[in-house]
Design a protein around this motif. Structure first.
Motif, mmCIF file in Angstrom:
data_model
loop_
_atom_site.group_PDB
_atom_site.id
_atom_site.type_symbol
_atom_site.label_atom_id
_atom_site.label_comp_id
_atom_site.label_asym_id
_atom_site.label_seq_id
_atom_site.Cartn_x
_atom_site.Cartn_y
_atom_site.Cartn_z
ATOM 1 N N ALA A 174 -11.142 -20.901 28.631
ATOM 2 C CA ALA A 174 -11.693 -20.732 27.331
ATOM 3 C C ALA A 174 -12.835 -21.432 27.174
ATOM 4 O O ALA A 174 -13.750 -20.896 26.520
ATOM 5 C CB ALA A 174 -10.554 -21.825 26.462
ATOM 6 N N THR A 175 -13.253 -22.464 27.964
ATOM 7 C CA THR A 175 -14.438 -23.050 27.994
ATOM 8 C C THR A 175 -15.681 -22.138 28.468
ATOM 9 O O THR A 175 -16.680 -21.842 28.262
ATOM 10 C CB THR A 175 -14.761 -24.126 28.859
ATOM 11 O OG1 THR A 175 -13.678 -25.107 28.326
ATOM 12 C CG2 THR A 175 -15.922 -24.947 28.964
ATOM 13 N N LEU A 208 -19.987 -16.562 25.326
ATOM 14 C CA LEU A 208 -20.372 -16.046 23.975
ATOM 15 C C LEU A 208 -21.500 -16.805 23.429
ATOM 16 O O LEU A 208 -22.472 -16.142 22.838
ATOM 17 C CB LEU A 208 -19.163 -16.266 22.975
ATOM 18 C CG LEU A 208 -17.892 -15.369 23.465
ATOM 19 C CD1 LEU A 208 -16.811 -15.555 22.421
ATOM 20 C CD2 LEU A 208 -18.425 -13.852 23.110
ATOM 21 N N VAL A 209 -21.712 -17.989 23.542
ATOM 22 C CA VAL A 209 -22.800 -18.944 23.069
ATOM 23 C C VAL A 209 -24.304 -18.234 23.693
ATOM 24 O O VAL A 209 -25.254 -18.027 23.034
ATOM 25 C CB VAL A 209 -22.697 -20.372 23.131
ATOM 26 C CG1 VAL A 209 -24.046 -21.191 22.929
ATOM 27 C CG2 VAL A 209 -21.558 -20.788 22.399
ATOM 28 N N SER A 253 -25.274 -14.769 22.437
ATOM 29 C CA SER A 253 -25.786 -14.805 21.083
ATOM 30 C C SER A 253 -27.020 -15.465 21.156
ATOM 31 O O SER A 253 -28.004 -14.822 20.576
ATOM 32 C CB SER A 253 -24.963 -15.500 20.281
ATOM 33 O OG SER A 253 -24.962 -16.950 20.435
ATOM 34 N N GLY A 301 -15.418 -18.750 28.471
ATOM 35 C CA GLY A 301 -15.537 -17.666 27.381
ATOM 36 C C GLY A 301 -16.342 -18.016 26.263
ATOM 37 O O GLY A 301 -17.281 -17.569 25.682
ATOM 38 N N THR A 302 -16.201 -19.343 25.748
ATOM 39 C CA THR A 302 -16.951 -19.999 24.904
ATOM 40 C C THR A 302 -18.378 -19.988 25.334
ATOM 41 O O THR A 302 -19.369 -19.759 24.459
ATOM 42 C CB THR A 302 -16.470 -21.204 24.503
ATOM 43 O OG1 THR A 302 -15.278 -21.170 23.896
ATOM 44 C CG2 THR A 302 -17.098 -21.758 23.352
ATOM 45 N N ASN A 303 -18.651 -20.523 26.401
ATOM 46 C CA ASN A 303 -20.061 -20.548 26.849
ATOM 47 C C ASN A 303 -20.507 -19.280 27.136
ATOM 48 O O ASN A 303 -21.846 -18.934 26.679
ATOM 49 C CB ASN A 303 -20.044 -21.481 28.192
ATOM 50 C CG ASN A 303 -19.711 -22.692 28.271
ATOM 51 O OD1 ASN A 303 -20.051 -23.410 27.157
ATOM 52 N ND2 ASN A 303 -19.594 -23.148 29.264
#
Length: 136
Positions: free
Chosen positions: A17-18, A24-25, A28, A20-22
């Motif tokens: 999860a971490t 995506l950030v 972007s 994947g979030t990183n």
């Protein structure tokens, strides 16, 4: 043993999860940077086109001051504006509204210098180009 598997599964899920979030950030951020660099490049192209047009207009007006007539009235055959070389980059890279107004501006410049069109037509085309540039 089951508690250990749940704990390991929780740690793995947290890592995924971490990560994947990183991802995506960062993706972007990269997209925003690409958009900003694209806008900066388009800004430079438009400014170079406008400077080239202004330089050509100044040259024609200087010729008129020295000789009393524009080059077309002095026997020179009409030619395309030298700013058309810069227009190619604008046409390839800039948004449609800027491309259309840039073509109109060049045509208005050539009309003023070579075909006896009014200076007001050139000024109006220049204002439309600047307005399109500021909008986008």
């Amino acid at each position: 043993m089951t508690e250990q598997l749940w704990a390991i599964g929780g740690v793995v899920a947290g890592i995924v999860a971490t990560g994947g979030t990183n991802l995506l950030v960062e993706r972007s951020k990269l997209k925003l940077n690409d958009q900003a660099s694209g806008r900066a490049a388009n800004r430079q192209r438009c400014e170079e086109l406008l400077a080239s047009i202004e330089q050509e207009l100044a040259g024609a007006q200087e010729y008129e001051e020295r000789h009393g007539v524009f080059p077309a009235d002095d026997g020179y055959s009409p030619s395309d504006a030298s700013a058309r070389a810069r227009l190619t980059e604008v046409e390839l890279h800039c948004p449609k509204a800027i491309r259309v107004s840039a073509v109109e501006l060049i045509k208005a410049l050539e009309g003023y210098v070579w075909n006896g069109a009014k200076l007001e037509k050139y000024r109006d085309a220049r204002q439309r180009f600047i307005a399109a540039y500021r909008r986008l």
